[in-house]
Design a protein around this motif. Structure first.
Motif, PDB file in Angstrom:
ATOM      1  N   GLY A 355      12.513 -33.606  33.568  1.00 44.83           N
ATOM      2  CA  GLY A 355      12.644 -32.235  33.025  1.00 44.83           C
ATOM      3  C   GLY A 355      11.212 -31.313  32.907  1.00 44.83           C
ATOM      4  N   GLY A 356      10.310 -32.313  33.383  1.00 43.27           N
ATOM      5  CA  GLY A 356       8.847 -31.617  33.575  1.00 43.27           C
ATOM      6  C   GLY A 356       8.387 -32.195  31.615  1.00 43.27           C
ATOM      7  N   ALA A 357       8.620 -32.380  31.136  1.00 43.35           N
ATOM      8  CA  ALA A 357       8.403 -32.760  30.091  1.00 43.35           C
ATOM      9  C   ALA A 357       6.742 -32.989  29.227  1.00 43.35           C
ATOM     10  CB  ALA A 357       9.864 -33.348  28.863  1.00 43.35           C
ATOM     11  N   THR A 358       6.581 -34.246  30.025  1.00 44.44           N
ATOM     12  CA  THR A 358       4.850 -34.620  30.721  1.00 44.44           C
ATOM     13  C   THR A 358       3.698 -33.629  31.072  1.00 44.44           C
ATOM     14  OG1 THR A 358       5.002 -35.973  31.795  1.00 44.44           O
ATOM     15  CG2 THR A 358       6.189 -36.547  30.544  1.00 44.44           C
ATOM     16  N   ALA A 359       4.425 -33.046  31.220  1.00 42.17           N
ATOM     17  CA  ALA A 359       3.468 -32.349  32.324  1.00 42.17           C
ATOM     18  C   ALA A 359       3.444 -30.598  31.753  1.00 42.17           C
ATOM     19  CB  ALA A 359       3.706 -31.729  33.872  1.00 42.17           C
ATOM     20  N   SER A 360       4.162 -29.692  31.412  1.00 39.86           N
ATOM     21  CA  SER A 360       4.604 -28.839  31.264  1.00 39.86           C
ATOM     22  C   SER A 360       5.490 -27.760  29.501  1.00 39.86           C
ATOM     23  CB  SER A 360       4.406 -27.580  32.211  1.00 39.86           C
ATOM     24  OG  SER A 360       4.731 -26.434  31.956  1.00 39.86           O
ATOM     25  N   ALA A 361       5.648 -27.813  28.597  1.00 39.72           N
ATOM     26  CA  ALA A 361       5.804 -27.509  27.692  1.00 39.72           C
ATOM     27  C   ALA A 361       7.062 -25.877  28.350  1.00 39.72           C
ATOM     28  CB  ALA A 361       5.165 -27.240  26.237  1.00 39.72           C
ATOM     29  N   ASP A 362       6.288 -25.556  29.143  1.00 41.56           N
ATOM     30  CA  ASP A 362       7.072 -24.331  29.256  1.00 41.56           C
ATOM     31  C   ASP A 362       7.879 -24.772  30.073  1.00 41.56           C
ATOM     32  OD1 ASP A 362       5.593 -22.563  27.952  1.00 41.56           O
ATOM     33  OD2 ASP A 362       4.500 -21.852  29.556  1.00 41.56           O
ATOM     34  N   LEU A 363       8.306 -26.077  31.367  1.00 44.05           N
ATOM     35  CA  LEU A 363       9.117 -26.167  32.275  1.00 44.05           C
ATOM     36  C   LEU A 363      10.421 -27.003  31.561  1.00 44.05           C
ATOM     37  CD1 LEU A 363       9.496 -26.167  34.817  1.00 44.05           C
ATOM     38  CD2 LEU A 363       8.155 -28.433  35.324  1.00 44.05           C
ATOM     39  N   ARG A 364       9.802 -27.728  30.232  1.00 43.89           N
ATOM     40  CA  ARG A 364      10.261 -28.897  29.738  1.00 43.89           C
ATOM     41  C   ARG A 364      11.697 -27.395  28.390  1.00 43.89           C
ATOM     42  NH1 ARG A 364       9.112 -30.493  23.433  1.00 43.89           N
ATOM     43  NH2 ARG A 364      11.598 -31.424  23.245  1.00 43.89           N
ATOM     44  N   ASP A 365      11.072 -26.550  28.027  1.00 43.37           N
ATOM     45  CA  ASP A 365      11.693 -25.762  26.859  1.00 43.37           C
ATOM     46  C   ASP A 365      12.911 -24.959  29.094  1.00 43.37           C
ATOM     47  OD1 ASP A 365      10.464 -26.010  25.143  1.00 43.37           O
ATOM     48  OD2 ASP A 365       9.279 -24.362  25.232  1.00 43.37           O
ATOM     49  N   ALA A 366      11.726 -24.409  29.263  1.00 43.66           N
ATOM     50  CA  ALA A 366      13.095 -23.720  30.487  1.00 43.66           C
ATOM     51  C   ALA A 366      14.242 -24.992  31.376  1.00 43.66           C
ATOM     52  CB  ALA A 366      12.397 -23.361  31.806  1.00 43.66           C
ATOM     53  N   ASP A 408       0.629 -36.208  33.075  1.00 41.81           N
ATOM     54  CA  ASP A 408       0.337 -36.283  31.428  1.00 41.81           C
ATOM     55  C   ASP A 408      -0.072 -35.228  30.333  1.00 41.81           C
ATOM     56  OD1 ASP A 408      -1.616 -36.529  32.617  1.00 41.81           O
ATOM     57  OD2 ASP A 408      -2.314 -38.080  31.972  1.00 41.81           O
ATOM     58  N   ALA A 409      -0.348 -34.168  31.076  1.00 42.10           N
ATOM     59  CA  ALA A 409      -0.796 -32.477  31.074  1.00 42.10           C
ATOM     60  C   ALA A 409       0.151 -32.208  29.430  1.00 42.10           C
ATOM     61  CB  ALA A 409      -1.064 -31.467  31.312  1.00 42.10           C
ATOM     62  N   ASP A 410       0.914 -32.618  29.077  1.00 42.47           N
ATOM     63  CA  ASP A 410       1.217 -32.356  27.973  1.00 42.47           C
ATOM     64  C   ASP A 410       1.226 -33.456  27.131  1.00 42.47           C
ATOM     65  OD1 ASP A 410       1.885 -30.121  25.798  1.00 42.47           O
ATOM     66  OD2 ASP A 410       3.732 -29.920  26.117  1.00 42.47           O
ATOM     67  N   LEU A 411       1.598 -34.118  27.208  1.00 39.69           N
ATOM     68  CA  LEU A 411       1.248 -35.795  27.040  1.00 39.69           C
ATOM     69  C   LEU A 411       0.275 -35.812  25.353  1.00 39.69           C
ATOM     70  CD1 LEU A 411       4.101 -37.758  27.324  1.00 39.69           C
ATOM     71  CD2 LEU A 411       1.172 -39.304  28.525  1.00 39.69           C
ATOM     72  N   ALA A 412       0.978 -36.588  24.356  1.00 40.99           N
ATOM     73  CA  ALA A 412       0.171 -36.508  23.219  1.00 40.99           C
ATOM     74  C   ALA A 412      -0.032 -38.344  22.948  1.00 40.99           C
ATOM     75  CB  ALA A 412       1.194 -35.585  21.547  1.00 40.99           C
ATOM     76  N   PRO A 413      -1.294 -38.518  22.430  1.00 37.05           N
ATOM     77  CA  PRO A 413      -1.483 -39.764  22.563  1.00 37.05           C
ATOM     78  C   PRO A 413      -0.379 -40.179  21.347  1.00 37.05           C
ATOM     79  CG  PRO A 413      -3.007 -38.375  21.177  1.00 37.05           C
ATOM     80  CD  PRO A 413      -2.034 -37.519  21.573  1.00 37.05           C
ATOM     81  N   GLU A 414      -0.450 -41.734  20.979  1.00 36.76           N
ATOM     82  CA  GLU A 414       0.528 -42.701  20.141  1.00 36.76           C
ATOM     83  C   GLU A 414      -0.028 -42.568  18.781  1.00 36.76           C
ATOM     84  OE1 GLU A 414       1.971 -46.181  22.392  1.00 36.76           O
ATOM     85  OE2 GLU A 414       1.000 -45.598  23.815  1.00 36.76           O
ATOM     86  N   LEU A 415       0.533 -42.206  18.003  1.00 35.74           N
ATOM     87  CA  LEU A 415       0.363 -42.417  16.410  1.00 35.74           C
ATOM     88  C   LEU A 415       0.927 -43.467  15.562  1.00 35.74           C
ATOM     89  CD1 LEU A 415      -0.620 -38.712  16.003  1.00 35.74           C
ATOM     90  CD2 LEU A 415      -2.401 -40.419  16.137  1.00 35.74           C
ATOM     91  N   TRP A 416       1.002 -44.539  16.037  1.00 36.79           N
ATOM     92  CA  TRP A 416       2.053 -45.521  14.994  1.00 36.79           C
ATOM     93  C   TRP A 416       1.290 -45.803  13.302  1.00 36.79           C
ATOM     94  CZ3 TRP A 416       5.279 -47.203  17.884  1.00 36.79           C
ATOM     95  CH2 TRP A 416       5.581 -46.987  19.206  1.00 36.79           C
TER      96      TRP A 416
END
Length: 508
Positions: A355-366, A408-416
């Motif tokens: 759903g485009g979630a890793t690349a764009s928050a707007d595309l994920r929301d759409a 991966d433009a909208d991919l945040a780091p892992e914070l374990w």
């Protein structure tokens, strides 16, 4: 893990010496060598590992059924895939008793694993060490008849293929039992997702009427209420549909502690209005399986399938290890780089599956808006948004191909983080609390996070609410945006530091 209880030891046939060469179809089937009491024999190496001792299966009913079950469908493809992977592998395999080919060890119980190294006995007491990967599984007449053998064989062979090309799977931080329902970590998702994509492929190609009948649920039994049986059905049916990009629909504010964790691990409800974050999707084996299935099973002809797998193996062999923040994104990028004519296709497949979630928050929301209006029958909203969504999706695909948008433009780091005082079982049905609970602040569900925080629901809620607005870029970012008190901030920082104290954890 799949477990079959053997209906009868007689069905396994007589353990008579037979030549240890690959059977028709490029597979060698081994049965346990046994002591005088009939117990399966093992042998210990100098490094402490205890290895099974197998011997070639004898002529008889079981061998004939196995040969018939592996002569068609996905099983008939596996020897060719194995040869392709071996030819590209940088590893060395030494199995003098057999040579090449796929090794299947038919254990007495609790089988369903990809393993490495075993001894092979020739029936006269002579044993040779085989340093190669093999498949450990159980089998009985029913599992061959209903296609479970065919399905599990293909799944576990997927793990063998990845290990041939990438080497042994490295330790991972997440201890959650893996499942298409669960978020773990990107490495586990890549590994398990690859194995799981073979299951709907096996169903699509099967010649077994029993397998097709089981998938159609034509002969239900009370055993089908068991969790792993439900998951098998999800793997066969929901992976091609791509439903795992959606979040959970269940919200149980009363669930807490270990029981809350168990509920979160076994929740197979999906909310069509909630698209998972890119971080959660990269740690979801259900999403990974969907991507692999769509990349590789574009056509179901033998020639087309082998051509797609050949490309995949070439890409993985050039990489030769498991390292990477998001292995699925690395795969798509490498595929586009090595096969530029496929770039738009593989980019589109990845964006559709996520759903485009890793690349764009707007595309994920759409994606979430369109799915939500469609699922709830809001025709006017759906028809209004559909052309806009198609335009946005096509634009994103073009931007990725042009280098203007990163996957991966909208991919945040892992914070374990981990709390050494909070433990979980290896699987939801286990009673032994064997492992520390470890979660990523950017993917943890609210119930598991509250459990790790010793039941502090208020703190977990503030962290989740802050994350919902935007994932965290660092521990300090989480502290600031969730408005943690100095004591809470100190605790979260301590839990983050304690990740470095955890012993290495490698999934079986």
């Amino acid at each position: 893990m799949f477990k079959y209880i053997l209906s009868t030891l007689t069905f396994l046939g007589l353990y008579v010496a037979a030549p240890a060469h690959a059977l028709d179809g490029g597979m060698t089937f081994l049965v346990p060598a046994r002591d005088a009491a009939g117990q399966a024999i093992t042998e210990r190496l100098s490094d402490g590992r205890e290895l099974p001792v197998g011997m070639p299966i004898a002529e008889g009913p079981l061998k004939r059924r196995l040969l018939a079950a592996t002569a068609s469908g996905v099983a008939a493809l596996l020897p060719d895939l194995d040869r392709m992977a071996r030819a590209r592998s940088r590893q060395t395999f030494d199995c003098p008793s057999i040579g090449g080919g796929i090794i299947v060890y038919l254990s007495d119980e609790d089988g369903g694993f990809a393993r490495k190294d075993l001894f092979i006995e020739d029936g006269k007491g002579r044993r040779a060490l085989c340093r190669d990967y093999f498949i450990d599984l159980t089998v009985d007449e029913a599992s061959i008849a209903d296609g479970q053998f065919e399905e599990v064989l293909a799944h576990e062979f997927g793990h063998v293929l990845l290990r041939r090309l990438l080497g042994p799977i490295p330790p991972t931080l997440s201890r959650n039992g893996h499942s298409v329902l669960v978020v773990t970590d990107p490495t586990t998702a890549f590994d398990e997702g690859f194995g799981e994509h073979f299951q709907p492929l096996a169903l699509a190609l099967t010649a077994s009427e029993g397998f097709r009948a089981r998938a159609r649920f034509m002969a239900p039994s009370p055993a089908d209420y068991w969790l792993s049986r439900r998951e098998t059905w999800l793997r066969e049916t929901a992976i091609p549909q791509g439903g795992f990009l959606f979040g959970s629909a269940r919200s149980d504010p009363q669930a807490s502690g270990i029981e809350g964790w168990r509920l979160a691990q076994t929740d197979y409800s999906l909310d069509p209005c909630s698209v998972r974050s890119g971080e959660a999707q990269m740690a979801s084996e259900g999403v990974a399986a969907t991507i692999f299935y769509r990349l590789l099973a574009e056509s179901m002809t033998r020639e087309a399938l082998l051509a797609r797998y050949e490309k995949l193996f070439t890409i993985l062999a050039r990489r030769a290890d498991w390292h990477g923040r998001a292995p699925l994104i690395d795969l798509v990028r490498d595929w586009a780089r090595l096969y530029p004519d496929d770039e738009k296709q593989v980019t589109r497949i990845f964006l559709e599956a996520t759903g485009g979630a890793t690349a764009s928050a707007d595309l994920r929301d759409a994606t979430a808006r369109l799915s939500c209006s469609g699922a709830h029958g809001k025709l006017a909203d759906f028809l209004r948004d559909l052309p806009l969504y198609r335009q946005a999706f096509a634009a994103a695909t073009d931007q990725v191909a042009a280098g203007k948008l990163a996957l991966d433009a909208d991919l945040a780091p892992e914070l374990w983080i981990t709390n050494p005082d909070v433990h979980i079982p290896a699987a939801p049905w286990d009673e032994k609390m064997a492992e520390p609970l470890v979660v990523d602040l950017n993917t943890a569900d609210a119930t598991s996070l509250a459990y790790l925080l010793a039941g502090n629901r208020d703190l977990a809620s503030r962290l989740i609410q802050a994350r919902d607005s935007a994932r965290f870029s660092s521990i300090d970012d989480a502290v600031t945006r969730a408005k943690l008190t100095p004591g809470e901030a100190s605790e979260i920082a301590r839990f983050h530091r304690q990740i470095g104290d955890l012993p290495a954890f490698t999934r079986r």
